[in-house]
Design an enzyme around this catalytic site. Structure first.
Site, PDB file in Angstrom:
ATOM      1  N   ASP A 238       0.849  -1.188   0.000  1.00 27.21           N
ATOM      2  CA  ASP A 238       0.000   0.000   0.000  1.00 27.21           C
ATOM      3  C   ASP A 238       0.894   1.251   0.000  1.00 27.21           C
ATOM      4  OD1 ASP A 238      -2.975   0.943   0.571  1.00 27.21           O
ATOM      5  OD2 ASP A 238      -1.647   2.208   1.791  1.00 27.21           O
ATOM      6  N   ILE A 239       0.585   2.212  -0.871  1.00 27.48           N
ATOM      7  CA  ILE A 239       1.369   3.456  -0.941  1.00 27.48           C
ATOM      8  C   ILE A 239       1.007   4.334   0.263  1.00 27.48           C
ATOM      9  CG2 ILE A 239       1.897   5.500  -2.309  1.00 27.48           C
ATOM     10  CD1 ILE A 239       1.124   3.924  -4.798  1.00 27.48           C
ATOM     11  N   ASP A 255      -1.807   9.373 -10.501  1.00 25.63           N
ATOM     12  CA  ASP A 255      -1.765   8.304 -11.506  1.00 25.63           C
ATOM     13  C   ASP A 255      -0.330   8.019 -11.936  1.00 25.63           C
ATOM     14  OD1 ASP A 255      -4.486   8.124 -11.395  1.00 25.63           O
ATOM     15  OD2 ASP A 255      -4.857   9.229 -13.256  1.00 25.63           O
ATOM     16  N   THR A 269       9.853  -8.493  -9.726  1.00 28.63           N
ATOM     17  CA  THR A 269       9.232  -9.806  -9.607  1.00 28.63           C
ATOM     18  C   THR A 269       9.614 -10.682 -10.795  1.00 28.63           C
ATOM     19  OG1 THR A 269       7.236  -8.900 -10.625  1.00 28.63           O
ATOM     20  CG2 THR A 269       7.290  -9.004  -8.226  1.00 28.63           C
ATOM     21  N   GLU A 281      -4.733   2.543  -4.203  1.00 30.02           N
ATOM     22  CA  GLU A 281      -3.270   2.539  -4.141  1.00 30.02           C
ATOM     23  C   GLU A 281      -2.720   1.246  -3.569  1.00 30.02           C
ATOM     24  OE1 GLU A 281      -4.651   4.492  -0.246  1.00 30.02           O
ATOM     25  OE2 GLU A 281      -5.336   4.280  -2.302  1.00 30.02           O
TER      26      GLU A 281
END
Length: 369
Positions: A238-239, A255, A269, A281
């Site tokens: 989470d930001i 955005d 990843t 977010e």
């Protein structure tokens, strides 16, 4: 409409046709030896005229064809049609007394149909006509025995064979056009289906998977993990203070931050891992085929990389993220996997942010592996 040449496995068919010519040659020689047992012609004369001479001529023709097909990169089809014409011409010329052998002259026309091209068929018709005319001119016995009506009959039969050949090619090309059209339609439909499936499962802003795709893959991976055939870990990212970013710099800047954060996470990843935008977010990452320590180190690498990245949309400022990490153990269940990771994220958000918190139950299970 111009259609492509039938090049698929054409080399193999050319080889088979040439082998067929060799078989015809061997059969003709065998038949000559059979005729030797019943002919009224003196044996020495029969062997010289009907065995040695035609065998030498046809053998030479076939050897030249073999060399040409083997070492010439082009025009194998014309070589084979010409070879078949020369073989039938030789047999017919030698056995001029056997009028029914004249029908062998149509053999090249049949061979040309294999190539499904009008120019090959036209070439075969032309060379067959030339061979027939040469027989009449060069072999006096055939010229004497062949009446005007007989010559006309042969010409009509040649036209009939040619018409049949053109009909077969027209029908074959019609079928080919239909098959190609169907294939192209199916390919277009397949591509469209793939694109629609990708669009349905992809978040347009961040180019990660979306919430729906996450649940689909999570169910599939959890089933494999329950069977003990897959190591599975879930990280929820989470930001931090994202509402403040939107309030201060605007949603367009927000955005841009989402895109950059997602890009960093994707770059870290592996191909067997799965990252999706869960909502707003918040992102989820499913890690597979990695140990708990490898996953933890990777999550920390993502967190630090994001924290160090500067954003032009934020006037050169940075953002941070918080992680909740949980390890799946067989029997845990997909809902419990998410619930524990979400609880760990909640703890990370309320204990200073910009950190990774490991779910206690998942950590204990992972350490016990």
């Amino acid at each position: 409409m111009s259609l492509p040449s039938f090049s698929v496995r054409q080399e193999r068919w050319n080889r088979l046709l040439l082998q067929g010519c060799w078989i015809v040659f061997l059969l003709s020689v065998a038949l000559e030896f059979l005729f030797l047992q019943v002919t009224e012609v003196p044996p020495a004369q029969f062997i010289a005229l009907y065995i040695v001479r035609p065998t030498a001529i046809m053998g030479t023709i076939l050897l030249v064809a073999e060399i040409s097909v083997r070492y010439l990169s082009k025009h194998h089809d014309y070589i084979l049609i010409t070879t078949a014409t020369l073989l039938t011409f030789t047999v017919t010329f030698v056995h001029s007394s056997l009028e029914y052998l004249l029908f062998l002259l149509f053999f090249p026309i049949l061979i040309s149909i294999f190539y499904f091209q009008y120019k090959k068929l036209l070439y075969a018709i032309l060379i067959t006509g030339i061979a027939f005319a040469a027989l009449l001119a060069m072999n006096g016995e055939i010229g004497e025995r062949m009446s005007t009506a007989g010559s006309l009959t042969m010409a009509i039969i040649l036209l009939v064979y040619s018409g049949i050949g053109f009909g077969i090619l027209a029908r074959g090309r019609e079928i080919l056009t239909h098959l190609r059209s169907s294939y192209e339609s199916n390919q277009e439909l397949l591509v469209r289906t793939i694109l629609m499936d990708k669009l349905a499962k992809t978040d347009a802003l961040t180019d990660t998977y979306n919430h729906m795709a996450y649940h689909e893959y999570k169910d599939h991976l959890a089933a494999q993990a329950d069977n003990g055939t897959l190591q599975l870990h879930l990280a929820i990212m989470d930001i931090d203070n994202f509402k403040k970013v939107n309030d201060t710099f605007g949603h367009k800047a927000g955005d841009a931050v989402l895109r950059k954060v997602a890009s960093i996470a994707r770059s870290k990843t592996g191909s067997n891992d799965f990252i999706a935008r869960y909502g707003g977010e918040e992102f989820v990452i499913l890690f597979t085929e990695k140990s708990f320590q490898e996953v933890y180190d990777l999550v920390e690498d993502i967190r630090k990389e994001i924290a160090s990245a500067l954003h032009d949309a934020l006037d050169g400022s940075n953002v941070t993220v918080s992680f909740g990490l949980n390890a799946y153990v067989p029997g845990m269940g997909k809902e419990e996997l998410f619930k524990l990771a979400d609880a760990a994220l909640y703890e990370a958000k309320h204990s200073g942010k910009n950190r990774t918190v490991i779910a206690k139950a998942g950590q204990a299970a992972a350490m016990g592996r």
